[in-house]
Scaffold this active site. Sequence first.
Site, PDB file in Angstrom:
ATOM      1  N   GLU A 130       0.810  -1.229   0.000  1.00  0.00           N
ATOM      2  CA  GLU A 130       0.000   0.000   0.000  1.00  0.00           C
ATOM      3  C   GLU A 130       0.843   1.278   0.000  1.00  0.00           C
ATOM      4  O   GLU A 130       0.403   2.305  -0.501  1.00  0.00           O
ATOM      5  CB  GLU A 130      -0.954   0.008   1.206  1.00  0.00           C
ATOM      6  N   GLY A 131       2.034   1.222   0.590  1.00  0.00           N
ATOM      7  CA  GLY A 131       2.917   2.404   0.595  1.00  0.00           C
ATOM      8  C   GLY A 131       3.266   2.802  -0.831  1.00  0.00           C
ATOM      9  O   GLY A 131       3.128   3.966  -1.228  1.00  0.00           O
ATOM     10  N   HIS A 132       3.689   1.817  -1.625  1.00  0.00           N
ATOM     11  CA  HIS A 132       4.028   2.102  -3.030  1.00  0.00           C
ATOM     12  C   HIS A 132       2.789   2.608  -3.780  1.00  0.00           C
ATOM     13  O   HIS A 132       2.867   3.542  -4.572  1.00  0.00           O
ATOM     14  CB  HIS A 132       4.510   0.827  -3.738  1.00  0.00           C
ATOM     15  N   GLN A 154      22.823  -0.653  -4.269  1.00  0.00           N
ATOM     16  CA  GLN A 154      22.463  -0.064  -2.976  1.00  0.00           C
ATOM     17  C   GLN A 154      22.382  -1.094  -1.859  1.00  0.00           C
ATOM     18  O   GLN A 154      22.050  -0.771  -0.726  1.00  0.00           O
ATOM     19  CB  GLN A 154      21.158   0.718  -3.080  1.00  0.00           C
ATOM     20  N   LYS A 195       8.553   7.344   4.529  1.00  0.00           N
ATOM     21  CA  LYS A 195       8.983   6.139   5.264  1.00  0.00           C
ATOM     22  C   LYS A 195      10.516   6.068   5.271  1.00  0.00           C
ATOM     23  O   LYS A 195      11.136   5.708   6.266  1.00  0.00           O
ATOM     24  CB  LYS A 195       8.363   4.911   4.579  1.00  0.00           C
ATOM     25  N   SER A 245       6.160  -2.283   4.590  1.00  0.00           N
ATOM     26  CA  SER A 245       7.486  -2.470   4.009  1.00  0.00           C
ATOM     27  C   SER A 245       7.544  -3.825   3.317  1.00  0.00           C
ATOM     28  O   SER A 245       6.940  -4.802   3.791  1.00  0.00           O
ATOM     29  CB  SER A 245       8.550  -2.417   5.118  1.00  0.00           C
ATOM     30  N   SER A 246       8.282  -3.878   2.211  1.00  0.00           N
ATOM     31  CA  SER A 246       8.428  -5.153   1.495  1.00  0.00           C
ATOM     32  C   SER A 246       9.081  -6.196   2.397  1.00  0.00           C
ATOM     33  O   SER A 246       8.876  -7.397   2.231  1.00  0.00           O
ATOM     34  CB  SER A 246       9.290  -4.962   0.246  1.00  0.00           C
ATOM     35  N   ARG A 247       9.892  -5.725   3.345  1.00  0.00           N
ATOM     36  CA  ARG A 247      10.621  -6.665   4.208  1.00  0.00           C
ATOM     37  C   ARG A 247       9.780  -7.171   5.382  1.00  0.00           C
ATOM     38  O   ARG A 247      10.243  -8.028   6.127  1.00  0.00           O
ATOM     39  CB  ARG A 247      11.902  -6.008   4.730  1.00  0.00           C
TER      40      ARG A 247
HETATM   41  P1  AMP Z   1      11.288   0.551  -2.183  1.00  0.00           P
HETATM   42  O1  AMP Z   1      10.555  -0.353  -3.116  1.00  0.00           O
HETATM   43  O2  AMP Z   1      11.407   0.015  -0.800  1.00  0.00           O
HETATM   44  O3  AMP Z   1      12.593   1.054  -2.754  1.00  0.00           O
HETATM   45  O4  AMP Z   1      10.367   1.854  -2.026  1.00  0.00           O
HETATM   46  C1  AMP Z   1       9.967   2.586  -3.144  1.00  0.00           C
HETATM   47  C2  AMP Z   1       9.335   3.861  -2.661  1.00  0.00           C
HETATM   48  O5  AMP Z   1       8.207   3.565  -1.830  1.00  0.00           O
HETATM   49  C3  AMP Z   1      10.279   4.731  -1.817  1.00  0.00           C
HETATM   50  O6  AMP Z   1      10.084   6.087  -2.166  1.00  0.00           O
HETATM   51  C4  AMP Z   1       9.801   4.452  -0.419  1.00  0.00           C
HETATM   52  O7  AMP Z   1      10.061   5.504   0.481  1.00  0.00           O
HETATM   53  C5  AMP Z   1       8.311   4.304  -0.632  1.00  0.00           C
HETATM   54  N1  AMP Z   1       7.691   3.579   0.480  1.00  0.00           N
HETATM   55  C6  AMP Z   1       8.106   2.393   1.004  1.00  0.00           C
HETATM   56  N2  AMP Z   1       7.323   2.060   2.059  1.00  0.00           N
HETATM   57  C7  AMP Z   1       6.422   3.066   2.201  1.00  0.00           C
HETATM   58  C8  AMP Z   1       5.367   3.322   3.124  1.00  0.00           C
HETATM   59  N3  AMP Z   1       5.077   2.478   4.116  1.00  0.00           N
HETATM   60  N4  AMP Z   1       4.652   4.466   2.979  1.00  0.00           N
HETATM   61  C9  AMP Z   1       4.938   5.339   1.989  1.00  0.00           C
HETATM   62  N5  AMP Z   1       5.924   5.149   1.087  1.00  0.00           N
HETATM   63  C10 AMP Z   1       6.656   4.031   1.198  1.00  0.00           C
END
Ligand code: AMP
Length: 282
Positions: free
Chosen positions: A35-37, A61, A149, A185-187
């Site tokens: 949902e964050g993404h 990274q 986040k 979080s994906s993790r």
């Molecule tokens: P990632 O796939 O972890 O590299 O995240 C891709 C983007 O999604 C980055 O800009 C993160 O900050 C954002 N993101 C990850 N988790 C969240 C979350 N819980 N709420 C809002 N944005 C998020």
Amino acid sequence: MKIVSTISEAREAVKSARSAGKTIGLVPTMGSLHEGHLSLVRASKSACGFTAASIFVNPTQFNSSEDYNTYPRDAGRDLELLDKEGVDMVFAPPFEEMYREKTSAYIDIGKLSEIFEGKLRPGHFRGVCTVVCKLFNIITPDRAYFGWKDAQQLIIIKKMVKALNMPVEVIGCPTVRESDGLAASSRNIFIAAGERERALCLYKSLKKIEELLLKQNIRDTAILLEEGRKIITKYPDVELQYLEITDAENLECIEEVKGRALVLGAIKLSRVRLIDNLTLSF
Ligand code: AMP
């Protein structure tokens, strides 16, 4: 939804959207979407005529090959979710497409990338800035969406864009949380069933600090942090990696909360590191 894996196809699609007068929004991700993404995608959709999302697990990274190899991947599900959100283009390049050049060139942002996450994961932000810069050069977005986040990452990317005069507006979107408050979080899939309470201690610690500031008017960060740390150190098998209160713009630690500040922290559980933060406004 157009799905492309090469830089030339991505450029072609963006070119025709731009010539149709559309504003280009970019949501960079490493996939395994939640949902964050999707909140970033929605923010882009609401402001831009053409939304591109990228899916690329960026090896430069990661600090350990184990973390890179075990990073969750589910391309089929990701594409379904993005299609449902009405994304116009997904750019999902293979490694060779992104890192074709044998000679390396990197973006190094300096001091900001050596503290907190950067101290624990040396080279991490060099990898992040480099891949984000490459994505900006490939997609040439008018706006790019990132989550609060990863507050340090967002601040560093804003700094990179300003310092290098990149013609893109970086937009920070609020952290999306699960129903109990844990930041999506994906993790999170690596959090064991019996570990949820421990996983939540960082968020509880951040909330405690916010409450002491807002309800009891305690602005001394040494006192706030002591109270916050107590909530985490109560759990002997949780490793507190850092918990700090900083200026919200430059990430410098502060002694007293005045105006906008950030409280940010990281913990390590058995199989996963978690980071989280809250913006404090006083
Ligand atoms: P990632 O796939 O972890 O590299 O995240 C891709 C983007 O999604 C980055 O800009 C993160 O900050 C954002 N993101 C990850 N988790 C969240 C979350 N819980 N709420 C809002 N944005 C998020």
